[in-house]
Design a protein around this motif. Structure first.
Motif, PDB file in Angstrom:
ATOM      1  N   CYS A  22     -10.975  49.154-108.475  1.00  0.00           N
ATOM      2  CA  CYS A  22     -11.529  49.452-107.242  1.00  0.00           C
ATOM      3  C   CYS A  22     -13.197  49.361-107.282  1.00  0.00           C
ATOM      4  O   CYS A  22     -13.854  48.903-106.423  1.00  0.00           O
ATOM      5  CB  CYS A  22     -11.400  51.085-106.600  1.00  0.00           C
ATOM      6  N   ILE A  23     -13.778  49.520-108.226  1.00  0.00           N
ATOM      7  CA  ILE A  23     -15.114  49.547-108.354  1.00  0.00           C
ATOM      8  C   ILE A  23     -15.692  47.924-108.353  1.00  0.00           C
ATOM      9  O   ILE A  23     -16.563  47.480-107.607  1.00  0.00           O
ATOM     10  CB  ILE A  23     -15.940  50.165-109.568  1.00  0.00           C
ATOM     11  N   THR A  26     -14.986  46.387-104.938  1.00  0.00           N
ATOM     12  CA  THR A  26     -15.931  46.906-103.864  1.00  0.00           C
ATOM     13  C   THR A  26     -17.367  46.235-104.226  1.00  0.00           C
ATOM     14  O   THR A  26     -18.078  45.865-103.254  1.00  0.00           O
ATOM     15  CB  THR A  26     -16.036  48.419-104.064  1.00  0.00           C
ATOM     16  N   SER A  27     -17.788  46.201-105.391  1.00  0.00           N
ATOM     17  CA  SER A  27     -19.070  45.609-105.729  1.00  0.00           C
ATOM     18  C   SER A  27     -18.968  44.186-105.395  1.00  0.00           C
ATOM     19  O   SER A  27     -19.956  43.558-104.857  1.00  0.00           O
ATOM     20  CB  SER A  27     -19.420  45.676-107.092  1.00  0.00           C
ATOM     21  N   MET A  29     -17.138  42.516-102.827  1.00  0.00           N
ATOM     22  CA  MET A  29     -17.232  42.521-101.662  1.00  0.00           C
ATOM     23  C   MET A  29     -18.706  42.824-101.071  1.00  0.00           C
ATOM     24  O   MET A  29     -19.022  42.189-100.160  1.00  0.00           O
ATOM     25  CB  MET A  29     -16.341  43.606-100.789  1.00  0.00           C
ATOM     26  N   GLU A  30     -19.483  43.748-101.729  1.00  0.00           N
ATOM     27  CA  GLU A  30     -20.791  43.911-101.624  1.00  0.00           C
ATOM     28  C   GLU A  30     -21.626  42.724-101.620  1.00  0.00           C
ATOM     29  O   GLU A  30     -22.418  42.314-100.779  1.00  0.00           O
ATOM     30  CB  GLU A  30     -21.508  45.127-102.470  1.00  0.00           C
ATOM     31  N   ASN A  33     -20.656  40.504 -98.827  1.00  0.00           N
ATOM     32  CA  ASN A  33     -21.247  40.776 -97.642  1.00  0.00           C
ATOM     33  C   ASN A  33     -22.523  40.458 -97.442  1.00  0.00           C
ATOM     34  O   ASN A  33     -23.102  40.044 -96.444  1.00  0.00           O
ATOM     35  CB  ASN A  33     -21.038  42.459 -97.359  1.00  0.00           C
ATOM     36  N   SER A  60      -9.441  41.987-101.364  1.00  0.00           N
ATOM     37  CA  SER A  60     -10.198  42.981-101.899  1.00  0.00           C
ATOM     38  C   SER A  60      -9.825  44.404-101.606  1.00  0.00           C
ATOM     39  O   SER A  60      -9.610  45.350-102.226  1.00  0.00           O
ATOM     40  CB  SER A  60     -11.708  42.840-101.886  1.00  0.00           C
ATOM     41  N   ILE A  61      -9.754  44.284-100.227  1.00  0.00           N
ATOM     42  CA  ILE A  61      -8.994  45.833 -99.392  1.00  0.00           C
ATOM     43  C   ILE A  61      -7.623  46.059-100.142  1.00  0.00           C
ATOM     44  O   ILE A  61      -7.447  47.298-100.437  1.00  0.00           O
ATOM     45  CB  ILE A  61      -9.204  45.656 -98.045  1.00  0.00           C
ATOM     46  N   SER A  64      -7.798  47.243-103.517  1.00  0.00           N
ATOM     47  CA  SER A  64      -8.549  48.622-103.773  1.00  0.00           C
ATOM     48  C   SER A  64      -7.414  49.565-103.456  1.00  0.00           C
ATOM     49  O   SER A  64      -7.357  50.642-104.112  1.00  0.00           O
ATOM     50  CB  SER A  64      -9.645  48.657-102.883  1.00  0.00           C
TER      51      SER A  64
END
Length: 95
Positions: A22-23, A26-27, A29-30, A33, A60-61, A64
């Motif tokens: 998950c980390i 998320t990173s 996708m950061e 983004n 990614s969603i 996660s």
């Protein structure tokens, strides 16, 4: 106490893997983004880039959410084991 320690270590290990996924998702996708925001601000965003971003975001969603559900199952199972242990201890006191 040794059994409890082994159980806690095992649960921690089982939780660390999906948390790490998950980390990472998320990173990632950061970063994606930030890149998309940069393309929007300098007006270089192309339809193909946006479609690629949306595909990566969707993947990614899903990754996660799958791993967050996995964590929830692990924690729920751990709680059930703890309740079963309490029942066993209480039952042995009654005998």
């Amino acid at each position: 106490m040794a059994s409890l320690g082994a159980l806690v270590v095992g649960v921690a290990h089982e939780i660390n893997t999906p948390v790490g996924i998950c980390i990472t998702a998320t990173s990632y996708m950061e970063e994606e983004n930030n890149e998309l925001s940069k393309m929007v601000s300098d007006q270089s965003l192309k339809r193909k880039s946006l479609e690629a971003y949306l595909d990566k975001f969707d993947q990614s969603i899903k990754l996660s959410l799958k791993n967050l559900h996995r964590i929830a199952v692990i924690i729920n199972n751990f709680k059930e084991v703890a309740v079963d242990q309490d029942v066993d201890v209480f039952s042995s006191l009654l005998i």
